[in-house]
Design a protein around this motif. Sequence first.
Motif, PDB file in Angstrom:
ATOM      1  N   UNK A 236       0.752  -1.339  -0.018  1.00 56.68           N
ATOM      2  CA  UNK A 236       0.044   0.170   0.116  1.00 56.68           C
ATOM      3  C   UNK A 236       0.918   1.396   0.118  1.00 56.68           C
ATOM      4  N   UNK A 237       0.712   2.235  -0.806  1.00 58.49           N
ATOM      5  CA  UNK A 237       1.423   3.257  -1.122  1.00 58.49           C
ATOM      6  C   UNK A 237       2.642   3.302  -1.825  1.00 58.49           C
ATOM      7  N   UNK A 238       3.207   2.021  -1.976  1.00 61.33           N
ATOM      8  CA  UNK A 238       4.443   1.957  -2.548  1.00 61.33           C
ATOM      9  C   UNK A 238       4.370   1.035  -3.958  1.00 61.33           C
ATOM     10  N   UNK A 239       5.091   0.120  -4.348  1.00 59.41           N
ATOM     11  CA  UNK A 239       5.393  -0.517  -5.558  1.00 59.41           C
ATOM     12  C   UNK A 239       5.230  -1.971  -5.455  1.00 59.41           C
ATOM     13  N   UNK A 240       4.687  -2.374  -6.411  1.00 59.00           N
ATOM     14  CA  UNK A 240       4.531  -3.921  -6.428  1.00 59.00           C
ATOM     15  C   UNK A 240       5.227  -4.449  -7.702  1.00 59.00           C
ATOM     16  N   UNK A 241       6.413  -5.161  -7.418  1.00 55.45           N
ATOM     17  CA  UNK A 241       6.800  -5.807  -8.656  1.00 55.45           C
ATOM     18  C   UNK A 241       6.469  -7.063  -8.856  1.00 55.45           C
ATOM     19  N   UNK A 242       5.986  -7.568 -10.215  1.00 54.35           N
ATOM     20  CA  UNK A 242       5.543  -8.955 -10.537  1.00 54.35           C
ATOM     21  C   UNK A 242       6.336  -9.145 -11.620  1.00 54.35           C
ATOM     22  N   UNK A 243       7.287 -10.096 -11.388  1.00 61.69           N
ATOM     23  CA  UNK A 243       8.506 -10.551 -12.283  1.00 61.69           C
ATOM     24  C   UNK A 243       7.743 -11.901 -12.972  1.00 61.69           C
TER      25      UNK A 243
END
Length: 473
Positions: A236-243
């Motif tokens: 939440x509020x940040x970044x989600x990296x889906x590799x």
Amino acid sequence: MRNEHLTPVQLKFFDKILNEIDIGIHAVNHEGKTMIYNRKMAEIEGMKFEDVLDKDLLDVFSFHKNEYSTLIKALTKGETIINAKQTYFNNRGQEITTINNTFPIVEEEDRIGAIEIARDVTKLEKLIRENMNKQSDTRYTFDSIIGSSNEIKDVIEASKRATRTNSSILIIGDTGTGKELFAQSIHNGSIRSAKPFISQNCAALPDSLIEGLLFGTKKGAFTGAIERPGLFEQAEGGTLLLDEINSLNPALQAKLLRSIQEKTVRRIGDTKDRKIDVRIIATINEDPIDAISEGRLRKDLYYRLSVVSLFIPPLRERKKDISDLIQFFIEKYNQLFGMMVKAVDEKVLNSFKQYEWPGNVRELEHVIEGAMNLIEYENTISYSHLPIHFRNKHQFKADNQNQPVTNENSSDIKPLNQYMEEIESNYLQKVLTYHHNNITKAAKSLGMSRQNLQYRLKKTRQSTNLERAKTED
């Protein structure tokens, strides 16, 4: 399994059912000794039947301080325990985490035992801890990207422009090109840098785990399910990296698309949508058009993710950066190994620039690290220091064998017997190092006797000392 009152036919049916169901079953008698223990439970706990059956449960398994066995609690206190998470250790110290339903077994008001039905969440718990730890593991910035070629500079500039918005990003590049390095740099250069950065490799998990990990679960959604936020909520509020986004199955890709479009997430088993504020960065290690045409990537998800598309060039297309990368990795491993290596020799550098590098920057780093493990007192990496599997690659081997002899490298020519002795010495030392200097194991792997290996080692050392003495004279 122990039951003297069943007929042979009944026992066979009972045994088949018990060992084919996909849940763990563990039952103890009134003394706390194991009476029933099925195959799934043995898999969950990494145990053999003979190590558990007829043994006192507390002699086989151990628990954290101030924690207890749910089986023993059900036995001693007569309590029924539902959906309890329990972490404990087997007799080899391996950690196990299960979700248990545990019941006392009562006969004429006497507790004669207890039975536990368990689901394994060991892997899920480990993955959640690893992902929580990754929130603070965002050490890369744009300054971490090594290279001065126009190809890499263009990608860096495009990435820096992407830090100004919250749009989804698709990073396209071969394995080993540094896609996560760019993703972290974008996060750290954006206004979200103070918030979590969470990375998840979509190819590392089966579909049954990845869905719960991404979207979260609601207590009671399925047997053993507990209330847990998914990675979207944790980021939440940040970044989600889906590799490796192309590894998700189409159904999960559709659910992911909905979450990105609606900016909401629904936990498994829940009816409530939760608002999320997360920037999505996805990576793919193949051409997206190929992935779409072959059914590995939904077209609508591609359009949603590729608002900003970044193409990371493979190392073979940015060979100008090879020298900079070599120097960076040499300095990195000098610090780690306490060495003072300065460079690679000209022959190795020329060969590196001719090689295609299918493993990209990651392969180059591994080659430099491997070479520095083989160096003894030299301060320059030469061809003989390169890992043997790399020297044996057809293209690299051909480059070095076909390289013309000039006045500049004619001094490198040695008598054949001396050259062969040096190659043998380096290889023997590598095998010894692999076996932690155990002569017996090294000799066995080389297919020779212990005495023969000792003789060869002594011979090569004497030869090396003789050459050094000649040089000093």
